[in-house]
Scaffold this motif. Structure first.
Motif, PDB file in Angstrom:
ATOM      1  N   MET A  33      42.496  55.879 -11.410  1.00  0.00           N
ATOM      2  CA  MET A  33      43.279  55.370 -12.300  1.00  0.00           C
ATOM      3  C   MET A  33      42.629  55.080 -13.659  1.00  0.00           C
ATOM      4  SD  MET A  33      46.318  53.533 -10.371  1.00  0.00           S
ATOM      5  CE  MET A  33      47.844  53.487 -11.615  1.00  0.00           C
ATOM      6  N   GLY A  34      43.289  55.061 -14.815  1.00  0.00           N
ATOM      7  CA  GLY A  34      42.653  54.394 -15.883  1.00  0.00           C
ATOM      8  C   GLY A  34      43.364  54.754 -17.104  1.00  0.00           C
ATOM      9  N   TRP A  35      42.597  54.665 -18.260  1.00  0.00           N
ATOM     10  CA  TRP A  35      43.186  54.555 -19.568  1.00  0.00           C
ATOM     11  C   TRP A  35      42.564  55.408 -20.760  1.00  0.00           C
ATOM     12  CZ3 TRP A  35      47.733  51.770 -20.004  1.00  0.00           C
ATOM     13  CH2 TRP A  35      47.846  50.673 -19.190  1.00  0.00           C
ATOM     14  N   TYR A  36      43.143  56.285 -21.423  1.00  0.00           N
ATOM     15  CA  TYR A  36      42.718  56.766 -22.452  1.00  0.00           C
ATOM     16  C   TYR A  36      43.416  56.178 -23.676  1.00  0.00           C
ATOM     17  CZ  TYR A  36      40.581  60.954 -20.188  1.00  0.00           C
ATOM     18  OH  TYR A  36      39.698  61.990 -19.434  1.00  0.00           O
ATOM     19  N   ARG A  37      42.848  56.692 -24.876  1.00  0.00           N
ATOM     20  CA  ARG A  37      43.478  56.054 -26.044  1.00  0.00           C
ATOM     21  C   ARG A  37      43.226  57.259 -27.115  1.00  0.00           C
ATOM     22  NH1 ARG A  37      39.409  51.309 -28.055  1.00  0.00           N
ATOM     23  NH2 ARG A  37      37.660  52.553 -28.576  1.00  0.00           N
ATOM     24  N   GLN A  38      44.370  57.151 -28.110  1.00  0.00           N
ATOM     25  CA  GLN A  38      44.163  57.944 -29.088  1.00  0.00           C
ATOM     26  C   GLN A  38      44.570  57.359 -30.542  1.00  0.00           C
ATOM     27  OE1 GLN A  38      46.577  61.648 -28.791  1.00  0.00           O
ATOM     28  NE2 GLN A  38      45.429  62.580 -30.042  1.00  0.00           N
ATOM     29  N   ALA A  39      43.935  57.361 -31.369  1.00  0.00           N
ATOM     30  CA  ALA A  39      43.766  56.840 -32.751  1.00  0.00           C
ATOM     31  C   ALA A  39      44.491  57.710 -33.504  1.00  0.00           C
ATOM     32  CB  ALA A  39      42.646  56.194 -33.180  1.00  0.00           C
ATOM     33  N   PRO A  40      45.023  57.342 -34.607  1.00  0.00           N
ATOM     34  CA  PRO A  40      45.735  58.383 -35.728  1.00  0.00           C
ATOM     35  C   PRO A  40      44.490  59.309 -36.163  1.00  0.00           C
ATOM     36  CG  PRO A  40      46.623  56.063 -36.122  1.00  0.00           C
ATOM     37  CD  PRO A  40      45.446  56.011 -35.111  1.00  0.00           C
ATOM     38  N   GLY A  41      44.743  60.425 -36.180  1.00  0.00           N
ATOM     39  CA  GLY A  41      43.592  61.675 -36.862  1.00  0.00           C
ATOM     40  C   GLY A  41      42.479  61.890 -35.839  1.00  0.00           C
ATOM     41  N   LYS A  42      42.534  61.308 -34.696  1.00  0.00           N
ATOM     42  CA  LYS A  42      41.419  61.273 -33.844  1.00  0.00           C
ATOM     43  C   LYS A  42      41.818  61.974 -32.299  1.00  0.00           C
ATOM     44  CE  LYS A  42      38.697  57.605 -35.693  1.00  0.00           C
ATOM     45  NZ  LYS A  42      37.785  56.492 -35.419  1.00  0.00           N
ATOM     46  N   LEU A  79      44.103  46.576 -17.605  1.00  0.00           N
ATOM     47  CA  LEU A  79      42.955  46.922 -18.726  1.00  0.00           C
ATOM     48  C   LEU A  79      42.949  45.424 -19.313  1.00  0.00           C
ATOM     49  CD1 LEU A  79      40.791  48.845 -19.836  1.00  0.00           C
ATOM     50  CD2 LEU A  79      42.309  49.406 -21.419  1.00  0.00           C
ATOM     51  N   HIS A  80      42.078  44.575 -19.069  1.00  0.00           N
ATOM     52  CA  HIS A  80      41.722  43.518 -19.740  1.00  0.00           C
ATOM     53  C   HIS A  80      40.978  43.530 -20.912  1.00  0.00           C
ATOM     54  CE1 HIS A  80      43.366  41.417 -16.099  1.00  0.00           C
ATOM     55  NE2 HIS A  80      42.367  42.453 -15.534  1.00  0.00           N
ATOM     56  N   MET A  81      41.432  43.520 -22.194  1.00  0.00           N
ATOM     57  CA  MET A  81      40.749  43.955 -23.499  1.00  0.00           C
ATOM     58  C   MET A  81      40.396  42.374 -24.297  1.00  0.00           C
ATOM     59  SD  MET A  81      42.769  47.188 -24.684  1.00  0.00           S
ATOM     60  CE  MET A  81      44.408  46.116 -24.964  1.00  0.00           C
ATOM     61  N   ASN A  82      39.167  42.123 -24.395  1.00  0.00           N
ATOM     62  CA  ASN A  82      38.736  41.124 -24.965  1.00  0.00           C
ATOM     63  C   ASN A  82      37.914  41.491 -26.149  1.00  0.00           C
ATOM     64  OD1 ASN A  82      39.630  39.294 -23.035  1.00  0.00           O
ATOM     65  ND2 ASN A  82      37.630  39.966 -21.789  1.00  0.00           N
ATOM     66  N   SER A  83      37.731  40.349 -27.172  1.00  0.00           N
ATOM     67  CA  SER A  83      37.060  40.602 -28.616  1.00  0.00           C
ATOM     68  C   SER A  83      37.259  41.939 -28.951  1.00  0.00           C
ATOM     69  CB  SER A  83      35.447  40.731 -28.129  1.00  0.00           C
ATOM     70  OG  SER A  83      35.145  39.800 -27.658  1.00  0.00           O
ATOM     71  N   LEU A  84      38.677  42.006 -29.351  1.00  0.00           N
ATOM     72  CA  LEU A  84      39.352  43.261 -29.969  1.00  0.00           C
ATOM     73  C   LEU A  84      38.775  43.571 -31.259  1.00  0.00           C
ATOM     74  CD1 LEU A  84      42.694  43.326 -28.000  1.00  0.00           C
ATOM     75  CD2 LEU A  84      41.050  45.158 -28.027  1.00  0.00           C
ATOM     76  N   LYS A  85      38.515  44.777 -31.733  1.00  0.00           N
ATOM     77  CA  LYS A  85      38.316  45.091 -33.003  1.00  0.00           C
ATOM     78  C   LYS A  85      39.255  46.070 -33.692  1.00  0.00           C
ATOM     79  CE  LYS A  85      33.251  45.226 -31.569  1.00  0.00           C
ATOM     80  NZ  LYS A  85      32.288  46.037 -31.431  1.00  0.00           N
ATOM     81  N   PRO A  86      39.302  46.252 -34.948  1.00  0.00           N
ATOM     82  CA  PRO A  86      40.330  46.901 -35.838  1.00  0.00           C
ATOM     83  C   PRO A  86      40.173  48.366 -35.195  1.00  0.00           C
ATOM     84  CG  PRO A  86      39.598  45.343 -37.276  1.00  0.00           C
ATOM     85  CD  PRO A  86      38.797  45.341 -35.839  1.00  0.00           C
ATOM     86  N   GLU A  87      38.922  48.949 -34.727  1.00  0.00           N
ATOM     87  CA  GLU A  87      38.815  50.159 -34.312  1.00  0.00           C
ATOM     88  C   GLU A  87      39.313  50.447 -33.034  1.00  0.00           C
ATOM     89  OE1 GLU A  87      36.520  48.307 -35.734  1.00  0.00           O
ATOM     90  OE2 GLU A  87      34.625  48.327 -34.742  1.00  0.00           O
ATOM     91  N   ASP A  88      39.915  49.236 -32.126  1.00  0.00           N
ATOM     92  CA  ASP A  88      40.269  49.598 -30.940  1.00  0.00           C
ATOM     93  C   ASP A  88      42.102  49.932 -31.106  1.00  0.00           C
ATOM     94  OD1 ASP A  88      38.800  46.828 -29.897  1.00  0.00           O
ATOM     95  OD2 ASP A  88      38.154  48.989 -29.344  1.00  0.00           O
ATOM     96  N   THR A  89      42.446  49.779 -32.377  1.00  0.00           N
ATOM     97  CA  THR A  89      43.682  50.393 -32.759  1.00  0.00           C
ATOM     98  C   THR A  89      44.077  51.792 -32.288  1.00  0.00           C
ATOM     99  OG1 THR A  89      44.094  48.592 -34.583  1.00  0.00           O
ATOM    100  CG2 THR A  89      45.526  50.621 -34.323  1.00  0.00           C
ATOM    101  N   ALA A  90      44.911  51.870 -31.396  1.00  0.00           N
ATOM    102  CA  ALA A  90      45.259  53.299 -31.000  1.00  0.00           C
ATOM    103  C   ALA A  90      46.594  52.916 -29.903  1.00  0.00           C
ATOM    104  CB  ALA A  90      44.408  53.793 -30.116  1.00  0.00           C
ATOM    105  N   VAL A  91      47.253  54.337 -29.589  1.00  0.00           N
ATOM    106  CA  VAL A  91      47.941  54.451 -28.476  1.00  0.00           C
ATOM    107  C   VAL A  91      47.223  54.662 -27.187  1.00  0.00           C
ATOM    108  CG1 VAL A  91      49.764  55.599 -27.463  1.00  0.00           C
ATOM    109  CG2 VAL A  91      49.723  55.364 -29.889  1.00  0.00           C
ATOM    110  N   TYR A  92      47.541  53.735 -26.190  1.00  0.00           N
ATOM    111  CA  TYR A  92      46.783  53.647 -25.061  1.00  0.00           C
ATOM    112  C   TYR A  92      47.591  54.348 -23.949  1.00  0.00           C
ATOM    113  CZ  TYR A  92      43.143  50.673 -26.835  1.00  0.00           C
ATOM    114  OH  TYR A  92      42.065  50.128 -27.626  1.00  0.00           O
ATOM    115  N   TYR A  93      46.887  55.344 -23.401  1.00  0.00           N
ATOM    116  CA  TYR A  93      47.649  56.085 -22.227  1.00  0.00           C
ATOM    117  C   TYR A  93      47.177  55.865 -20.830  1.00  0.00           C
ATOM    118  CZ  TYR A  93      49.502  58.744 -26.091  1.00  0.00           C
ATOM    119  OH  TYR A  93      50.226  58.949 -27.192  1.00  0.00           O
ATOM    120  N   CYS A  94      48.105  55.355 -19.903  1.00  0.00           N
ATOM    121  CA  CYS A  94      47.748  55.227 -18.524  1.00  0.00           C
ATOM    122  C   CYS A  94      47.567  56.755 -17.895  1.00  0.00           C
ATOM    123  CB  CYS A  94      48.557  54.318 -17.773  1.00  0.00           C
ATOM    124  SG  CYS A  94      48.300  54.271 -15.916  1.00  0.00           S
TER     125      CYS A  94
END
Length: 114
Positions: A33-42, A79-94
Motif C-alpha cells: 500500500m502507499g501513496w502517489y501524488r500529482q501536482a498541477p501540470g506534473k 502517511l505522516h507528513m512533517n516539515s511540509l513545503k509548498p512543493e508538497d502541494t498536490a493531490v495525493y492518491y492512495c
C-alpha cells in the motif's frame, strides 16, 4: 479492493498532516500500500510504499520528512507528513496492490501555503 482516503487539507509551510487510507474487500490479494501524488501540470509520482507491512520506500524528495505506516488490524495505511513545503502541494492518491494488480483510491488535496 476499495480504498477510502482522507486527511488532506491546508497547512502552512513547516506544518504537519496525516493522511489515512482504509482498505476493504479482497485485501488478501494485496501486499503493498502507499501513496502517489500529482501536482498541477506534473506527472503523478510515487511518494511512499509499504510492502508486507514492513518494508518501506520513499521518494528522495520526502525522505526524512514523511513516514508511512500500516495498521494491519484496521487495514489502514497512514502517511505522516512533517516539515511540509509548498512543493508538497498536490493531490495525493492512495493505492494498494501486488505484482499483478493495482487498486486506486480517490485523491485527497494537500495544500501547503508559503
Amino acid at each position: 479492493v476499495q480504498l477510502q482516503a482522507y486527511g488532506g487539507g491546508l497547512v502552512q509551510t513547516g506544518g504537519s498532516l496525516r493522511l489515512s487510507c482504509a482498505a476493504s474487500g479482497s485485501i488478501f490479494s494485496i501486499n503493498r500500500m502507499g501513496w502517489y501524488r500529482q501536482a498541477p501540470g506534473k506527472q503523478r509520482e510515487l511518494v511512499a510504499t509499504i510492502t508486507n507491512g514492513v518494508s518501506t520506500n520513499y521518494a528522495d524528495s520526502v525522505k526524512g520528512r514523511f513516514t508511512i505506516s500500516r495498521d494491519n488490524a484496521k487495514n489502514t495505511v497512514y502517511l505522516h507528513m512533517n516539515s511540509l513545503k509548498p512543493e508538497d502541494t498536490a493531490v495525493y492518491y492512495c493505492y494498494s496492490g501486488s505484482d499483478y494488480v493495482t487498486f486506486w483510491g480517490q485523491g485527497t488535496q494537500v495544500t501547503v501555503s508559503s
